[in-house]
Design an enzyme around this catalytic site. Structure first.
Site, PDB file in Angstrom:
ATOM      1  N   ARG A   1     -17.383 -12.589 -39.902  1.00 49.90           N
ATOM      2  CA  ARG A   1     -16.725 -13.365 -40.965  1.00 49.90           C
ATOM      3  C   ARG A   1     -15.361 -13.884 -40.461  1.00 49.90           C
ATOM      4  NH1 ARG A   1     -12.015 -13.633 -43.434  1.00 49.90           N
ATOM      5  NH2 ARG A   1     -11.923 -11.359 -43.514  1.00 49.90           N
ATOM      6  N   ASP A   2     -14.442 -12.968 -40.232  1.00 49.55           N
ATOM      7  CA  ASP A   2     -13.082 -13.371 -39.849  1.00 49.55           C
ATOM      8  C   ASP A   2     -13.076 -14.108 -38.513  1.00 49.55           C
ATOM      9  OD1 ASP A   2     -10.303 -13.510 -39.619  1.00 49.55           O
ATOM     10  OD2 ASP A   2     -10.001 -11.486 -40.341  1.00 49.55           O
TER      11      ASP A   2
ATOM     12  N   HIS B   1      -6.032  -3.890 -41.564  1.00 48.14           N
ATOM     13  CA  HIS B   1      -6.593  -5.078 -40.897  1.00 48.14           C
ATOM     14  C   HIS B   1      -5.458  -5.761 -40.134  1.00 48.14           C
ATOM     15  CE1 HIS B   1      -9.333  -8.757 -41.208  1.00 48.14           C
ATOM     16  NE2 HIS B   1      -8.194  -9.318 -40.872  1.00 48.14           N
TER      17      HIS B   1
ATOM     18  N   HIS C   1      -4.071  -8.378 -37.144  1.00 45.76           N
ATOM     19  CA  HIS C   1      -4.270  -9.461 -36.192  1.00 45.76           C
ATOM     20  C   HIS C   1      -3.374  -9.200 -34.989  1.00 45.76           C
ATOM     21  CE1 HIS C   1      -6.490 -12.653 -38.683  1.00 45.76           C
ATOM     22  NE2 HIS C   1      -6.715 -11.466 -39.198  1.00 45.76           N
TER      23      HIS C   1
ATOM     24  N   CYS D   1      -5.548 -16.893 -37.075  1.00 43.99           N
ATOM     25  CA  CYS D   1      -4.947 -17.620 -38.174  1.00 43.99           C
ATOM     26  C   CYS D   1      -4.857 -19.094 -37.803  1.00 43.99           C
ATOM     27  CB  CYS D   1      -3.556 -17.049 -38.433  1.00 43.99           C
ATOM     28  SG  CYS D   1      -2.664 -17.955 -39.683  1.00 43.99           S
TER      29      CYS D   1
ATOM     30  N   ASN E   1      -7.995 -11.179 -33.968  1.00 40.99           N
ATOM     31  CA  ASN E   1      -7.932  -9.823 -34.493  1.00 40.99           C
ATOM     32  C   ASN E   1      -7.860  -8.817 -33.343  1.00 40.99           C
ATOM     33  OD1 ASN E   1      -8.838  -9.734 -37.681  1.00 40.99           O
ATOM     34  ND2 ASN E   1      -9.541 -11.555 -36.624  1.00 40.99           N
TER      35      ASN E   1
END
Ligand code: ZN
Length: 318
Positions: free
Chosen positions: A22-23, A216, A218, A249, A258
């Site tokens: 997803r991310d 979470h 990054h 991002c 991440n």
């Protein structure tokens, strides 16, 4: 303070939740074929991963990369003991997660007022109200989908800059009151350092207790592993990561994504925190990911040299 007391709260076991599907994939221009996503999940499962965020229920025209989320979720649910979660931005997405019987749904709430308005055209308190509606919809459906709220930009924001700790704590309390089962803290833009993590996690634990169990990070500025370690020391038992350190991002061009799953797996193994993960299998899967994402940059460090000799089982002659 002795070393022992500094690390005394390291959990015995921790979970690395894979969020690359997803991310990681959502910010890439390309659309990874569904078959490759299923192979990723199958291989990650074989490597020991038992929690994965497999997609997002957003309109396909907004995010074609994740348009196959229902199919990917259905596959993930066939693997015994795998907890499959999806991201849902609003009630509409949550209704799909409930209908498709995801195991967990994650609703992002930006603690930065400016970020929340820019991304969702909603204030953080509008999102709190939506979470209340999502909880009501879940209960009305008789569903048991776990409702997690991910507090994004919890450590700062590229638009607003500073995000006050007191505002994060207020929002955590508000979403728990609105019916969230658990909360996570996200450093969406890579502003956190280990001291900031310790301070905020301690404060949030005071209102959330063990309902805060996920962080979470990054790796925008290379602090991801240090920040993960700081969270672990405060008893956080679940850490998000992306294979190959993908993701990131869109507002921080050129920045790495991440924390890399394989680096975190190495860190935990080295410190004796059980994860059930097979490092070599993760590195092999990283090689496949590099092929699926041919032309994209992957990150992470541990894959280059592999495990040190001190962590290898001696080879036994057959
Ligand atoms: Zn993220």
């Amino acid at each position: 303070m002795t070393t022992d007391s500094l690390f005394r709260r390291l959990p015995r076991r921790a979970v690395i939740r894979e969020v690359g599907l997803r991310d990681g994939l959502q910010i890439l221009q390309r659309v990874v074929p569904t078959a490759a996503k299923l192979e990723w999940i199958r291989n990650a499962y074989a490597a020991g991963q038992r929690e994965m965020e497999v997609g997002s229920f957003v309109p396909a025209r907004l995010m074609p990369q994740l348009a196959d989320t229902a199919e990917v979720l259905a596959y993930a649910k066939t693997l015994p003991g795998l907890l499959a979660s999806v991201l849902v931005p609003n009630l509409k997405g949550a209704e799909r997660a409930i209908a498709e019987e995801a195991h967990a749904m994650l609703v992002p709430l930006s603690a930065s007022h400016a970020h929340s308005l820019a991304n969702l055209r909603k204030t953080p308190d509008d999102v709190v109200a939506e979470i209340g509606r999502i909880r009501a919809a879940r209960d009305a459906a008789g569903s048991r989908v776990l409702l997690e709220v991910g507090i994004s930009t919890a450590f700062g924001c590229t638009i607003q800059g500073r995000v006050e700790e007191s505002e994060v704590v207020r929002l955590v309390q508000a979403v728990l009151d609105a019916g969230a089962d658990r909360v996570s803290l996200a450093d969406t833009v890579g502003y956190a350092d280990p001291l900031m993590v310790s301070r905020l996690v301690e404060k949030v634990l005071r209102v959330a207790g063990d309902r805060l169990d996920t962080a979470h990070f990054h790796d925008t500025r290379g602090m991801g592993i240090a920040n993960s370690c700081a969270a672990l020391q405060l008893g956080i038992r679940r850490l998000d990561a992306c294979l190959g350190g993908i993701g990131g991002c869109p507002h921080a061009p050129g920045a790495s994504g991440n924390v890399a799953t394989e680096d975190l797996a190495y860190l935990l193994a080295s410190m004796g925190v059980e994860t059930g993960l097979d490092f070599d299998a993760l590195v092999a899967l990283r090689g496949k990911l590099a092929q699926w994402l041919d032309g994209e940059t992957l990150y992470g460090s541990a894959w280059r040299a592999g495990l040190p000799k001190t962590m290898r089982q001696p080879e036994v002659a057959a």
